[in-house]
Enzyme design. Structure first.
Site, short mmCIF file in Angstrom:
data_model
loop_
_atom_site.label_atom_id
_atom_site.label_comp_id
_atom_site.label_asym_id
_atom_site.label_seq_id
_atom_site.Cartn_x
_atom_site.Cartn_y
_atom_site.Cartn_z
CE1 TYR A 88 39.48 32.82 38.25
CE2 TYR A 88 38.20 31.39 39.69
CZ TYR A 88 39.33 32.13 39.44
OH TYR A 88 40.32 32.20 40.38
CG HIS A 129 39.02 42.44 40.55
ND1 HIS A 129 39.02 42.75 39.21
CD2 HIS A 129 38.48 41.21 40.65
CE1 HIS A 129 38.50 41.73 38.53
NE2 HIS A 129 38.18 40.79 39.37
CG HIS A 131 37.83 33.97 44.11
ND1 HIS A 131 38.40 33.53 42.93
CD2 HIS A 131 37.29 35.16 43.83
CE1 HIS A 131 38.21 34.44 42.01
NE2 HIS A 131 37.53 35.44 42.52
CG ASP A 187 33.82 40.66 41.28
OD1 ASP A 187 32.89 41.46 41.52
OD2 ASP A 187 33.77 39.79 40.39
CG ASP A 188 38.32 38.89 43.66
OD1 ASP A 188 37.23 38.33 43.39
OD2 ASP A 188 39.31 38.83 42.92
CG HIS A 211 33.21 36.83 44.18
ND1 HIS A 211 32.74 36.62 42.91
CD2 HIS A 211 34.56 37.02 44.04
CE1 HIS A 211 33.74 36.68 42.04
NE2 HIS A 211 34.86 36.91 42.70
#
Ligand SMILES: [Zn+2]
Length: 231
Positions: free
Chosen positions: A148, A198, A111, A56-57, A107
């Site tokens: 989240y 991540h 964020h 992610d991210d 995503h």
């Protein structure tokens, strides 16, 4: 003399027939003895122990490419849930993720965590990110990892998006200890798990590749999340 020759020819013929018969029987027996179906099945069940690595991210200007290199060396496919904002800044890295055969998911753009007050803005972030990804890869995105884990089921129909959460979380973002991260994954993991990591940290890149090396030895096959969810 003539009769003797005939008898001799008959004997030779019989011996030849016997040899052919014996070789034939031996060959027939050989196939089950090799055990192709059994061994095939054994390997088949091993390689069916599927799991998915998700990152992610990203994309990150250094670590995503380092990770891609390591995954390529190990012939592993993963899933990258990227933010629209970073994708716009690093389109070449997104392209590389796509060209290497990994799955790309949404995503959100910034964020953003979904709340009761930002539903419309959140929706727009998803739409915008899908557009950014399509401009780079030419493909539609249907998978989303909501930041989240906050998600609304109504969006699935409205936006035709499928949420992908996770089952193993080694908390790689708050640890600088590679073996802690590796152990947190390897001691918990089981078939069909989705591992959350991540690609924002050097430690994550090292840990993820170590996880691959360890779990491949245990017979796990790394696949993209779509393969786990729909196969
Ligand atoms: Zn995130």
């Amino acid at each position: 003399m003539n009769l003797k020759r005939r008898i001799l020819s008959c004997i030779i013929l019989l011996i030849l027939l016997a040899i052919i018969c014996i070789v034939g029987c031996f060959q027939q027996e050989k196939f089950p003895a090799i055990g192709i179906p059994t061994i095939g099945k054994a390997f088949g069940s091993e390689s069916n122990k599927k799991i998915a690595l998700t990152f992610d991210d990203g994309p990150h200007p250094y670590y995503t490419e380092q990770l891609l290199e390591g995954l390529k060396e190990r012939e592993v496919k993963a899933t990258f849930f990227i933010t629209g904002k970073s994708a716009e800044v690093y389109p070449d890295i997104v392209k590389k993720i796509y060209e290497d055969g990994h799955l790309i998911g949404n995503h959100t753009y910034n964020h953003t965590q979904l709340s009761s007050r930002n539903r419309e803005a959140y929706k727009q972030e998803i739409i915008k990110t899908n557009q950014v990804i399509k401009e780079i890869t030419g493909e539609d995105t249907i998978y989303i990892r909501p930041p989240y884990g906050s998600w609304s089921k109504e969006f699935e129909k409205e936006l035709n998006m499928f949420p992908v959460l996770w089952t193993v979380d080694p908390l790689d973002w708050c640890s600088s200890n590679v073996s802690c991260i590796v152990n947190a994954v390897c001691t918990k993991v089981k078939e069909n798990d989705i591992i959350l990591m991540h690609d924002q940290y050097k430690t994550t890149v090292t840990a993820a590749l170590e996880v691959v090396d360890r779990l491949q030895k245990e017979g796990y096959e790394f696949v993209t999340v779509d393969e786990l969810l729909f196969d």
